[in-house]
Design a protein around this motif. Structure first.
Motif, PDB file in Angstrom:
ATOM      1  N   TYR A 274       0.837  -1.199   0.000  1.00 22.05           N
ATOM      2  CA  TYR A 274       0.000   0.000   0.000  1.00 22.05           C
ATOM      3  C   TYR A 274       0.873   1.251   0.000  1.00 22.05           C
ATOM      4  CZ  TYR A 274      -3.310   3.535   1.607  1.00 22.05           C
ATOM      5  OH  TYR A 274      -4.065   4.670   1.717  1.00 22.05           O
ATOM      6  N   VAL A 275       1.817   1.275   0.909  1.00 24.26           N
ATOM      7  CA  VAL A 275       2.686   2.449   1.001  1.00 24.26           C
ATOM      8  C   VAL A 275       3.440   2.647  -0.316  1.00 24.26           C
ATOM      9  CG1 VAL A 275       4.683   3.419   2.188  1.00 24.26           C
ATOM     10  CG2 VAL A 275       2.891   2.287   3.496  1.00 24.26           C
ATOM     11  N   GLY A 276       3.922   1.560  -0.885  1.00 25.93           N
ATOM     12  CA  GLY A 276       4.646   1.646  -2.143  1.00 25.93           C
ATOM     13  C   GLY A 276       3.780   2.202  -3.258  1.00 25.93           C
ATOM     14  N   MET A 277       2.543   1.683  -3.341  1.00 22.10           N
ATOM     15  CA  MET A 277       1.650   2.134  -4.422  1.00 22.10           C
ATOM     16  C   MET A 277       1.288   3.604  -4.249  1.00 22.10           C
ATOM     17  SD  MET A 277      -0.958  -0.868  -5.555  1.00 22.10           S
ATOM     18  CE  MET A 277      -1.733  -1.090  -3.984  1.00 22.10           C
ATOM     19  N   VAL A 278       0.997   3.994  -3.004  1.00 28.04           N
ATOM     20  CA  VAL A 278       0.655   5.404  -2.781  1.00 28.04           C
ATOM     21  C   VAL A 278       1.838   6.283  -3.167  1.00 28.04           C
ATOM     22  CG1 VAL A 278       0.166   7.117  -0.995  1.00 28.04           C
ATOM     23  CG2 VAL A 278      -1.108   4.976  -1.038  1.00 28.04           C
ATOM     24  N   GLY A 279       3.036   5.827  -2.828  1.00 27.45           N
ATOM     25  CA  GLY A 279       4.232   6.590  -3.195  1.00 27.45           C
ATOM     26  C   GLY A 279       4.334   6.792  -4.697  1.00 27.45           C
ATOM     27  N   VAL A 280       4.146   5.707  -5.438  1.00 24.95           N
ATOM     28  CA  VAL A 280       4.220   5.794  -6.901  1.00 24.95           C
ATOM     29  C   VAL A 280       3.114   6.695  -7.431  1.00 24.95           C
ATOM     30  CG1 VAL A 280       3.966   4.457  -9.027  1.00 24.95           C
ATOM     31  CG2 VAL A 280       5.310   3.545  -7.136  1.00 24.95           C
ATOM     32  N   MET A 281       1.926   6.537  -6.859  1.00 26.67           N
ATOM     33  CA  MET A 281       0.769   7.244  -7.414  1.00 26.67           C
ATOM     34  C   MET A 281       0.804   8.737  -7.139  1.00 26.67           C
ATOM     35  SD  MET A 281      -2.509   4.778  -7.121  1.00 26.67           S
ATOM     36  CE  MET A 281      -2.361   4.441  -5.384  1.00 26.67           C
ATOM     37  N   ARG A 282       1.460   9.155  -6.073  1.00 27.79           N
ATOM     38  CA  ARG A 282       1.506  10.598  -5.800  1.00 27.79           C
ATOM     39  C   ARG A 282       2.149  11.341  -6.965  1.00 27.79           C
ATOM     40  NH1 ARG A 282       2.404  11.615   0.588  1.00 27.79           N
ATOM     41  NH2 ARG A 282       1.763  13.715   0.035  1.00 27.79           N
ATOM     42  N   GLY A 283       3.240  10.781  -7.451  1.00 27.34           N
ATOM     43  CA  GLY A 283       3.883  11.385  -8.624  1.00 27.34           C
ATOM     44  C   GLY A 283       2.977  11.354  -9.839  1.00 27.34           C
TER      45      GLY A 283
ATOM     46  N   VAL B 186      -5.221   9.775  -3.822  1.00 23.69           N
ATOM     47  CA  VAL B 186      -4.234   8.687  -3.945  1.00 23.69           C
ATOM     48  C   VAL B 186      -4.342   7.694  -2.793  1.00 23.69           C
ATOM     49  CG1 VAL B 186      -2.428   9.627  -5.421  1.00 23.69           C
ATOM     50  CG2 VAL B 186      -2.469  10.243  -3.030  1.00 23.69           C
ATOM     51  N   PHE B 187      -4.703   8.205  -1.605  1.00 24.19           N
ATOM     52  CA  PHE B 187      -4.819   7.285  -0.473  1.00 24.19           C
ATOM     53  C   PHE B 187      -6.036   6.379  -0.644  1.00 24.19           C
ATOM     54  CE2 PHE B 187      -2.542  11.042   0.958  1.00 24.19           C
ATOM     55  CZ  PHE B 187      -1.380  10.455   1.422  1.00 24.19           C
ATOM     56  N   ILE B 188      -7.083   6.954  -1.208  1.00 21.79           N
ATOM     57  CA  ILE B 188      -8.285   6.151  -1.451  1.00 21.79           C
ATOM     58  C   ILE B 188      -8.006   5.084  -2.509  1.00 21.79           C
ATOM     59  CG2 ILE B 188     -10.627   6.223  -2.372  1.00 21.79           C
ATOM     60  CD1 ILE B 188     -10.771   9.116  -1.283  1.00 21.79           C
ATOM     61  N   ILE B 189      -7.428   5.503  -3.632  1.00 21.63           N
ATOM     62  CA  ILE B 189      -7.244   4.508  -4.692  1.00 21.63           C
ATOM     63  C   ILE B 189      -6.151   3.506  -4.318  1.00 21.63           C
ATOM     64  CG2 ILE B 189      -8.234   5.837  -6.590  1.00 21.63           C
ATOM     65  CD1 ILE B 189      -5.512   6.654  -7.449  1.00 21.63           C
ATOM     66  N   GLY B 190      -5.250   3.899  -3.442  1.00 19.52           N
ATOM     67  CA  GLY B 190      -4.291   2.912  -2.917  1.00 19.52           C
ATOM     68  C   GLY B 190      -5.029   1.767  -2.249  1.00 19.52           C
TER      69      GLY B 190
END
Lengths: 305, 419
Positions: A274-283, B186-190
């Motif tokens: 989860y943390v990894g995906m959120v990190g990638v997605m922020r960019g 982003v937190f939601i879609i995560g």
């Protein structure tokens, strides 16, 4: 063993792709063993005369209506069912050369599949006695126990508004009164006896030693089968023929859910993902928003998320 | 169907909601709901074909295991678009998350109808009472959490957008919600990607506990991984088929570029998935079972051949951009994947020799009734909300149309750009 390692290895590769970032978590999953105080039954198929007294006594002791659905007259259940926690059936080859009665009820496994699957611990292993008991207030009626039990023991009240799961609980209320389970009390030939699991196991082994060759494979079913059961069987016919499948010595949950437990240990892997995906997605999200804003300038259309 | 680039979600407009097909689905939905009330009164036995031997029927195995797989587009498309930066797929995420929401919602409601003592499901709210070993607990809690939190929130923007345009006086009030949505997105879609990974794999783990009762061609420790991957390619197939069908029915332009991209991802997944299955069978030493001339061997080859044919056709149609071929390819994938997801809990589940299950008429009507609920919801949503993708020109066309029929509505860009 080799193919087991190989299968495990294949899963490891899969799990490893997600777990690679994590330090090796030492997961020592030991197989549960029966406590010294565990109680159970020993059923000797060679002694059973098929009188079905235990079937009637069981229904009576458990306040279950006699199952007369077969002919409307006799208490003659065809299988374990919502009125029947214990049953005697006959196995017989077509030519009659080999036959045996067999008693079926809950095996009270040392590490039961039904308990492993039960969402809210409606089915649980009682501490001390090791009885697998059912608690209605926690049961959602999902019937996963019926999917999981390798012996097809739990039964469901299909017609009921608030259905119960029906299975042998080793006559818990009778034990509390200092009595034995109904089936062992009434058995005229002591084909089924009640006692501590360790004592029953010793007794079974003594019978095998006294009569070498009499019993199938000279072994007790349930000593190690499916991780051990608290109901033990002796038989002169192959166990598979009387509804006791060959399940190996590992319990169903530890054999089949091992990797599931490792992946979900402390929810570490999902959390890292989860943390990894959120990190990638922020960019990516920032990029996306910028692009949408640029497009809005060009077309005047409001961005859509 | 003409070919253009999809740029923007545009509602299906100038079409009445109450068409004949809509009424048919609504009727089936109502029949399903009424029969599910009947089931609550008479119990599971009289209303279904389930028995102590086959105690999981159509509702769990079809509506939950298969339909949520077909409705996994929200996860499959979303993760490609947002995490793996497949930018072109953003345009179809609204369709995907709507499909997912409807599939999950109907699956979960039917799950509550399927369980015998649904009032005891309140234990889900008490985490300290959970049996964390249970795959079913994982499925129940995780699916519910997914549908109620991230999947629901993912479907909020189109609704906010509708109010933005139709109730301009609310714009000031909606702005902070919009803002919060953007900041927490982003937190939601995560969550919207990690939770399906968990419960779609746990759906496979469910049948692990079935042990030897599940045929060894399917019973493997890899089942969770195979299930979640199957959910991904089934999700793509579900979204593509839905898009093609809606474009056909409502005569909307198709962007084959986007479809081709989804085709390629799905085809890659299928090939990897099939390879994994064969490697697994080799490693477990069960290859021989493939060639056993029984129904299981035949089913295994049916799955494999249909999916591989689907994957090949996915690749070739992604190149040729032939809509019929794209449709057929995705149909093959949907069929093959459905059979796979249906196998461990039902088709390849043999608890006892000679035992047989066939759903009762009531059971089938309820199963289809709740799928119809999803269809009705979908037909309503695409007409009321901007869900389906279209070129910007469609938006302008809608705006001119709206100017005629609803002059009070201000659609940005074309008529006025007051905001």
């Amino acid at each position: 063993l080799l193919h087991k390692i190989a299968a495990g290895g294949a899963t490891a590769v899969a799990a490893g792709t997600v777990a690679a970032a994590l330090p090796q978590v030492a997961v020592a999953e030991e197989q549960a063993t029966a406590p010294e105080s565990a109680i159970g039954l020993l059923y000797d198929a060679t002694k059973c005369i098929g009188c079905k007294t235990c079937v009637v006594a069981c229904a009576e002791a458990n306040n279950l209506a006699p199952d007369t659905r077969l002919d409307g007259l006799h208490q003659a259940p065809l299988d374990l069912n919502n009125f029947t926690k214990n049953i005697i059936r006959l196995y017989r080859t077509a030519d009659g050369s080999e036959f045996s009665y067999v008693k079926s009820q809950c095996m009270h496994c040392v590490d039961p599949a039904c308990v492993a699957g039960c969402s809210f611990e409606a089915l649980r292993k009682e501490p001390g006695t090791g009885i697998v008991s059912w608690e209605g207030i926690k049961c959602s009626g999902c019937r996963y126990c019926q999917i999981a039990c390798p012996y097809s023991v739990p039964r469901f009240e299909w017609e009921a508004f608030n259905p119960k799961v029906i299975k042998c609980e080793l006559c818990k209320p009778r034990l509390a009164q200092g009595k034995e389970p109904a089936c062992t009390t009434v058995c005229p030939t002591n084909a089924v006896v009640f006692g501590k699991r360790s004592a029953l196991l010793a007794e079974a082994k003594r019978r095998i030693a006294d009569h070498p060759g009499k019993y199938f494979e000279n072994r007790v079913y349930g000593e190690h089968d499916a991780g051990g059961t608290q109901v033990l069987y002796l038989s002169h016919v192959p166990f598979e023929k009387i509804g006791l499948p060959n399940l190996g010595t590992e319990s169903v949950p530890s054999r089949f859910l091992k990797w599931q437990h490792r992946v979900y240990k402390f929810l570490a892997i999902p959390a890292v993902l989860y943390v990894g995906m959120v990190g990638v997605m922020r960019g990516n999200f920032k990029h996306h928003q910028d692009e949408a804003a640029r497009e809005q300038k060009e077309t005047g259309l409001r961005p859509q998320l | 169907m003409t070919e253009q680039r999809w740029q923007r979600a545009v509602p299906v407009y100038a079409v009445p909601v109450q068409t004949r097909a809509f009424m048919l689905f609504a009727f089936m939905a109502i029949v399903g709901v009424i029969l599910s009330v009947y089931r609550e009164f008479v119990g599971l036995g009289p209303s279904s074909g389930m028995t102590d031997v086959y105690s999981w029927g159509l509702w769990k195995t079809w509506n939950v295991m298969v339909v949520t797989g077909l409705g996994s587009g929200g996860f499959a498309v979303g993760i490609a678009a947002w995490v793996f930066h497949r930018k072109r797929l953003h345009i179809v995420t609204r369709t995907a998350v709507l499909l997912s929401f409807l599939a999950y919602f109907c699956g979960l409601v039917l799950l509550a109808i399927d369980v015998g003592r649904p009032w005891n499901l309140f234990w889900m709210l008490l985490p300290w009472k959970w049996n964390t070993r249970s795959p079913l607990l994982e499925v129940m809690t995780c699916m519910t959490a997914y549908a109620v939190i991230p999947l629901f929130l993912e479907n909020v923007p189109p609704v906010l957008e509708r109010y933005y345009y139709l109730r301009p006086e609310l714009r000031k009030k909606l702005a902070p919600i919009d803002n919060l949505m953007t900041r927490s997105f982003v937190f939601i879609i995560g969550l919207a990607y990690i939770l399906p990974m968990m419960h779609q794999s746990s759906l496979g783990a469910l049948m692990l506990l079935g042990g030897q009762r599940v045929h060894p061609l399917w019973q493997t420790p890899l089942m969770p991984l195979l299930y979640v991957t199957a959910a991904a390619f089934l999700g793509y197939a579900g979204v593509t088929l839905t898009l093609l069908l809606t474009c056909l029915f409502y005569k909307r332009p198709v962007d084959t570029g986007v479809l081709a991209e989804m085709n390629r991802i799905a085809a890659g997944l299928i090939i990897g998935w099939t390879a994994l299955r064969f490697i697994d069978l080799l490693a477990r030493g069960r290859v021989g079972l493939m060639f056993t001339p029984d129904v299981y061997g035949a089913m295994f080859w049916f799955e494999t051949v249909v999916l591989i044919a689907g994957a090949v056709l996915l690749f070739s149609s992604a190149k040729s951009r032939n809509l019929r071929a794209i449709f057929n390819a995705n149909l093959l994938v949907a069929i093959g994947g459905t059979v796979y997801r249906f196998a461990p809990p039902m088709l390849a589940f043999h608890p006892r020799a000679g035992a047989f299950y066939f759903p009762s008429a009531i059971e089938i009507l309820i199963a289809f009734g709740f799928m119809s609920v999803a269809v009705v919801g979908f037909l309503l949503a695409i007409k009321k909300l901007a869900i389906l993708p279209a070129p910007n020109s469609s938006w302008y066309a809608m705006a001119s149309y709206a100017k005629l029929v609803r002059p009070e509505v201000q659609l940005t860009g074309y008529i006025t750009a007051k905001d």
